[in-house]
Design a protein around this motif. Structure first.
Motif, PDB file in Angstrom:
ATOM      1  N   THR A 419     -21.528   0.560 -46.054  1.00 24.45           N
ATOM      2  CA  THR A 419     -22.509  -0.423 -45.621  1.00 24.45           C
ATOM      3  C   THR A 419     -22.040  -1.081 -44.327  1.00 24.45           C
ATOM      4  O   THR A 419     -20.848  -1.057 -43.994  1.00 24.45           O
ATOM      5  N   VAL A 420     -22.998  -1.675 -43.604  1.00 26.97           N
ATOM      6  CA  VAL A 420     -22.677  -2.417 -42.387  1.00 26.97           C
ATOM      7  C   VAL A 420     -22.985  -3.879 -42.661  1.00 26.97           C
ATOM      8  O   VAL A 420     -24.155  -4.259 -42.861  1.00 26.97           O
ATOM      9  N   ASP A 421     -21.920  -4.695 -42.712  1.00 21.38           N
ATOM     10  CA  ASP A 421     -22.105  -6.105 -43.043  1.00 21.38           C
ATOM     11  C   ASP A 421     -21.000  -6.935 -42.412  1.00 21.38           C
ATOM     12  O   ASP A 421     -20.239  -6.453 -41.565  1.00 21.38           O
ATOM     13  N   ILE A 422     -20.884  -8.192 -42.840  1.00 19.24           N
ATOM     14  CA  ILE A 422     -19.916  -9.117 -42.248  1.00 19.24           C
ATOM     15  C   ILE A 422     -18.477  -8.614 -42.384  1.00 19.24           C
ATOM     16  O   ILE A 422     -17.608  -8.922 -41.564  1.00 19.24           O
ATOM     17  N   ASN A 423     -18.217  -7.801 -43.392  1.00 20.39           N
ATOM     18  CA  ASN A 423     -16.864  -7.274 -43.567  1.00 20.39           C
ATOM     19  C   ASN A 423     -16.455  -6.344 -42.427  1.00 20.39           C
ATOM     20  O   ASN A 423     -15.270  -6.230 -42.100  1.00 20.39           O
ATOM     21  N   ASP A 424     -17.434  -5.692 -41.827  1.00 15.60           N
ATOM     22  CA  ASP A 424     -17.124  -4.835 -40.689  1.00 15.60           C
ATOM     23  C   ASP A 424     -16.815  -5.668 -39.448  1.00 15.60           C
ATOM     24  O   ASP A 424     -15.968  -5.293 -38.630  1.00 15.60           O
ATOM     25  N   VAL A 425     -17.479  -6.821 -39.330  1.00 13.72           N
ATOM     26  CA  VAL A 425     -17.144  -7.752 -38.239  1.00 13.72           C
ATOM     27  C   VAL A 425     -15.709  -8.232 -38.402  1.00 13.72           C
ATOM     28  O   VAL A 425     -14.922  -8.248 -37.451  1.00 13.72           O
ATOM     29  N   VAL A 426     -15.348  -8.594 -39.610  1.00 11.26           N
ATOM     30  CA  VAL A 426     -13.978  -9.047 -39.885  1.00 11.26           C
ATOM     31  C   VAL A 426     -12.977  -7.932 -39.574  1.00 11.26           C
ATOM     32  O   VAL A 426     -11.899  -8.180 -39.020  1.00 11.26           O
ATOM     33  N   GLU A 448     -12.832   0.702 -25.736  1.00  7.69           N
ATOM     34  CA  GLU A 448     -12.207  -0.604 -25.858  1.00  7.69           C
ATOM     35  C   GLU A 448     -12.582  -1.195 -27.216  1.00  7.69           C
ATOM     36  O   GLU A 448     -13.630  -0.869 -27.776  1.00  7.69           O
ATOM     37  N   VAL A 449     -11.715  -2.043 -27.745  1.00 13.74           N
ATOM     38  CA  VAL A 449     -12.039  -2.785 -28.963  1.00 13.74           C
ATOM     39  C   VAL A 449     -12.052  -4.257 -28.587  1.00 13.74           C
ATOM     40  O   VAL A 449     -11.004  -4.857 -28.321  1.00 13.74           O
ATOM     41  N   ASN A 450     -13.240  -4.836 -28.528  1.00 14.00           N
ATOM     42  CA  ASN A 450     -13.365  -6.227 -28.090  1.00 14.00           C
ATOM     43  C   ASN A 450     -14.651  -6.827 -28.640  1.00 14.00           C
ATOM     44  O   ASN A 450     -15.294  -6.265 -29.523  1.00 14.00           O
ATOM     45  N   ILE A 451     -15.053  -7.961 -28.077  1.00 11.39           N
ATOM     46  CA  ILE A 451     -16.207  -8.688 -28.589  1.00 11.39           C
ATOM     47  C   ILE A 451     -17.492  -7.867 -28.520  1.00 11.39           C
ATOM     48  O   ILE A 451     -18.425  -8.064 -29.311  1.00 11.39           O
ATOM     49  N   ASN A 452     -17.549  -6.918 -27.597  1.00  5.39           N
ATOM     50  CA  ASN A 452     -18.752  -6.091 -27.476  1.00  5.39           C
ATOM     51  C   ASN A 452     -18.987  -5.242 -28.720  1.00  5.39           C
ATOM     52  O   ASN A 452     -20.133  -4.921 -29.058  1.00  5.39           O
ATOM     53  N   ASP A 453     -17.898  -4.872 -29.404  1.00  8.71           N
ATOM     54  CA  ASP A 453     -18.051  -4.108 -30.642  1.00  8.71           C
ATOM     55  C   ASP A 453     -18.583  -5.000 -31.762  1.00  8.71           C
ATOM     56  O   ASP A 453     -19.357  -4.548 -32.618  1.00  8.71           O
ATOM     57  N   VAL A 454     -18.192  -6.266 -31.750  1.00  8.27           N
ATOM     58  CA  VAL A 454     -18.752  -7.211 -32.712  1.00  8.27           C
ATOM     59  C   VAL A 454     -20.248  -7.373 -32.473  1.00  8.27           C
ATOM     60  O   VAL A 454     -21.056  -7.374 -33.415  1.00  8.27           O
ATOM     61  N   VAL A 455     -20.625  -7.500 -31.192  1.00  2.90           N
ATOM     62  CA  VAL A 455     -22.036  -7.614 -30.852  1.00  2.90           C
ATOM     63  C   VAL A 455     -22.811  -6.390 -31.338  1.00  2.90           C
ATOM     64  O   VAL A 455     -23.923  -6.499 -31.874  1.00  2.90           O
ATOM     65  N   SER A 456     -22.212  -5.207 -31.178  1.00  2.00           N
ATOM     66  CA  SER A 456     -22.872  -3.984 -31.629  1.00  2.00           C
ATOM     67  C   SER A 456     -23.118  -4.012 -33.130  1.00  2.00           C
ATOM     68  O   SER A 456     -24.194  -3.619 -33.609  1.00  2.00           O
ATOM     69  N   ILE A 457     -22.139  -4.473 -33.891  1.00  2.00           N
ATOM     70  CA  ILE A 457     -22.310  -4.543 -35.349  1.00  2.00           C
ATOM     71  C   ILE A 457     -23.408  -5.533 -35.710  1.00  2.00           C
ATOM     72  O   ILE A 457     -24.261  -5.270 -36.572  1.00  2.00           O
ATOM     73  N   ILE A 458     -23.415  -6.682 -35.041  1.00  2.00           N
ATOM     74  CA  ILE A 458     -24.421  -7.682 -35.332  1.00  2.00           C
ATOM     75  C   ILE A 458     -25.813  -7.156 -35.022  1.00  2.00           C
ATOM     76  O   ILE A 458     -26.764  -7.380 -35.789  1.00  2.00           O
ATOM     77  N   ASN A 459     -25.936  -6.422 -33.941  1.00  2.00           N
ATOM     78  CA  ASN A 459     -27.233  -5.835 -33.598  1.00  2.00           C
ATOM     79  C   ASN A 459     -27.676  -4.816 -34.644  1.00  2.00           C
ATOM     80  O   ASN A 459     -28.860  -4.718 -34.984  1.00  2.00           O
ATOM     81  N   ILE A 460     -26.718  -4.037 -35.145  1.00  2.00           N
ATOM     82  CA  ILE A 460     -27.049  -3.072 -36.207  1.00  2.00           C
ATOM     83  C   ILE A 460     -27.504  -3.814 -37.464  1.00  2.00           C
ATOM     84  O   ILE A 460     -28.504  -3.441 -38.097  1.00  2.00           O
ATOM     85  N   MET A 461     -26.786  -4.880 -37.814  1.00  2.00           N
ATOM     86  CA  MET A 461     -27.164  -5.676 -38.990  1.00  2.00           C
ATOM     87  C   MET A 461     -28.556  -6.298 -38.835  1.00  2.00           C
ATOM     88  O   MET A 461     -29.319  -6.420 -39.805  1.00  2.00           O
ATOM     89  N   ALA A 462     -28.874  -6.666 -37.599  1.00  2.00           N
ATOM     90  CA  ALA A 462     -30.157  -7.312 -37.346  1.00  2.00           C
ATOM     91  C   ALA A 462     -31.290  -6.320 -37.148  1.00  2.00           C
ATOM     92  O   ALA A 462     -32.444  -6.715 -36.978  1.00  2.00           O
ATOM     93  N   GLY A 463     -30.938  -5.003 -37.141  1.00  2.00           N
ATOM     94  CA  GLY A 463     -31.958  -3.981 -36.956  1.00  2.00           C
ATOM     95  C   GLY A 463     -32.413  -3.839 -35.520  1.00  2.00           C
ATOM     96  O   GLY A 463     -33.518  -3.357 -35.257  1.00  2.00           O
ATOM     97  N   ASN A 464     -31.549  -4.224 -34.574  1.00  2.00           N
ATOM     98  CA  ASN A 464     -31.917  -4.183 -33.160  1.00  2.00           C
ATOM     99  C   ASN A 464     -31.491  -2.892 -32.475  1.00  2.00           C
ATOM    100  O   ASN A 464     -31.630  -2.779 -31.257  1.00  2.00           O
ATOM    101  N   THR A 465     -30.932  -1.911 -33.217  1.00  2.00           N
ATOM    102  CA  THR A 465     -30.552  -0.648 -32.602  1.00  2.00           C
ATOM    103  C   THR A 465     -31.158   0.498 -33.380  1.00  2.00           C
ATOM    104  O   THR A 465     -31.579   0.338 -34.525  1.00  2.00           O
TER     105      THR A 465
END
Length: 465
Positions: A419-426, A448-465
């Motif tokens: 699943t893709v959820d807050i645990n993946d952000v952590v 790179e592993v940085n804040i942009n990857d967090v943004v990507s996960i959040i967008n996936i969670m929000a259904g924006n991708t």
């Protein structure tokens, strides 16, 4: 919910390390690239289509040389992003895009059906043709796959082949060859490491000999012809590498592919000269270390399954001994059976499928890439798109991924729990903080592993991708 995402971004930003600490300075090396390609396929009989006979330039006769006239001349429909996506979804991670350049390079003047090659003038590439090449390359790159772009039927046995493995012809065609690669390289210099260039396809000697240089000469071998052919191959390879590197940009470290004479693989034991193309192939001198790849092709007879399996093992060992030992990985830029374009799928069906799986297993275990030629989806099936030989595709995929076949990753599932959820952000935050490491933390694929990857996960969670 939107406020929670914004707050989460602000909080995770506090944990973000400087991007410069995590930025990859260089393109991945050749061995890594071959590993990451996984399993590949050839988009054959498409951008490589051409008239093939200086006395019967039939495509030019019937058309105004629009890209579509060439792309569909050999019975294939125009390539689509949907076709490439189908291969991606099936587990393929690389597409080789063969391109024949001569009809679109300089001024090719055809009188009735005849092309006098000595009248060939100029070094510009047709703008519409280059645009179409770029569109197809981008279909592949945009799917997150690796793309190999080459110079294809400018070589080979046809009378239109102007790139010939002969020292005198190399000297005569050197400038035209180098200008071609300079122009291609400049056009694609800003593409990332997923684009690779292949200098030339199956280049043959003046006798159009397969298997090894001068095989078609009287008595099936001529030492002086063979020596000239192998010297020429190494000269073309060096010209290719040097000219691409000199264009700068990402080409300064792009992984480049050079083929043996005729792309010969040394398979078989029926002649003492079969290994000569491997033994005489040199690793070109390069400005950077570790960014060159050797290519060979193989189409064995699969009528005797035990015999062909033994031959595969011997061939791979010979490739390790005579090519990999020189400091570069090997890919099978084309492979299939000797009847790949004829009746092996129907008449030797079980053997073909068993061979295909075994071949991919053995090549993968040896760290060698595989690009099947080409019938897995063919003709009108490519327009759907759908599989023409789905069971053969399945065996190729199992050869790489195992009996379970390909199981696609879930984008953003960094911790692998399905699943893709807050645990993946952590998980990404922990990776950035150095407390844990997750292979899938680079969610957006920018190395790179940085804040942009967090943004990507959040967008996936929000259904924006």
């Amino acid at each position: 919910m939107r406020k929670q995402y914004i707050l989460l971004l602000l909080v995770t930003g506090l944990f973000c390390q400087s991007p410069s600490q995590l930025r990859a300075d260089d393109f991945e090396d050749a061995f890594t690239a071959v590993s990451n390609m996984k399993v590949g396929w050839n988009l054959g009989n498409t951008l490589d289509s051409n008239s093939g006979d200086t006395l019967n330039m039939w495509i030019e006769k019937r058309s105004s040389r629009r890209p579509v006239d060439y792309e569909t001349a050999w019975g294939q429909p125009q390539a689509t992003r949907a076709l490439i996506h189908m291969f991606k979804e099936a587990g393929f991670n690389a597409i080789r895009v063969p391109v024949t350049w001569y009809p679109h390079y300089g001024t090719v003047t055809v009188n009735d059906l005849v092309w006098n090659m000595s009248s060939w003038q100029g070094y510009s590439i047709n703008t519409a043709w280059m645009k179409r090449v770029k569109e197809i390359v981008e279909y592949v790159i945009d799917e997150g796959m690796y793309c190999i772009l080459n110079v294809h039927h400018d070589t080979g046995a046809a009378s239109t082949a102007w790139l010939v493995a002969d020292e005198q012809i190399y000297n005569a065609q050197k400038y035209r060859f180098e200008q071609l690669w300079t122009k291609i390289a400049l056009e694609f210099k800003d593409y990332d490491e997923r684009l690779l260039f292949e200098g030339y396809n199956e280049m043959l000697d003046t006798y159009r000999s397969w298997c090894f240089a001068s095989f078609n000469a009287p008595n099936s071998y001529n030492a002086s012809v063979a020596t000239s052919a192998y010297n020429a191959i190494n000269s073309y390879a060096q010209s290719f590498v040097t000219k691409v590197r000199n264009t700068g940009g990402n080409n300064s470290q792009r992984n480049l592919i050079v083929s043996t004479y005729g792309a010969c693989c040394g398979e078989g034991s029926w002649n003492s000269h079969l290994l000569d193309p491997l033994k005489n192939m040199k690793l070109p001198t390069d400005k950077v270390d570790g960014h060159l790849i050797f290519e060979v092709h193989t189409y064995p007879d699969v009528s005797n399954l035990s015999s062909v399996k033994s031959s595969v093992r011997t061939m791979i060992n010979n490739l390790k001994t005579h090519l990999v030992s020189k400091g570069a990985p090997v890919i099978f830029g084309e492979w299939g059976s000797s009847g790949v374009d004829e009746d092996d799928y129907s008449k030797r069906h079980d053997n073909l499928l068993a061979f295909a799986r075994y071949f991919v297993e053995q090549a993968t275990a040896a760290g060698m890439g595989t690009f099947y030629w080409m019938g897995l989806s063919d003709g009108s099936d490519r327009s759907a798109p759908k599989w023409t030989q789905e069971d053969l595709k399945d065996e190729i995929i199992k050869g790489y991924y195992g009996e379970g076949g390909y199981i696609p990753d879930i984008a953003g599932d960094v911790n692998g729990d399905g699943t893709v959820d807050i645990n993946d952000v952590v998980a990404v935050i922990n990776h950035m903080a150095g407390t844990s490491t997750y292979d899938k933390s680079d969610v957006n694929g920018d190395k790179e592993v940085n804040i942009n990857d967090v943004v990507s996960i959040i967008n996936i969670m929000a259904g924006n991708t």
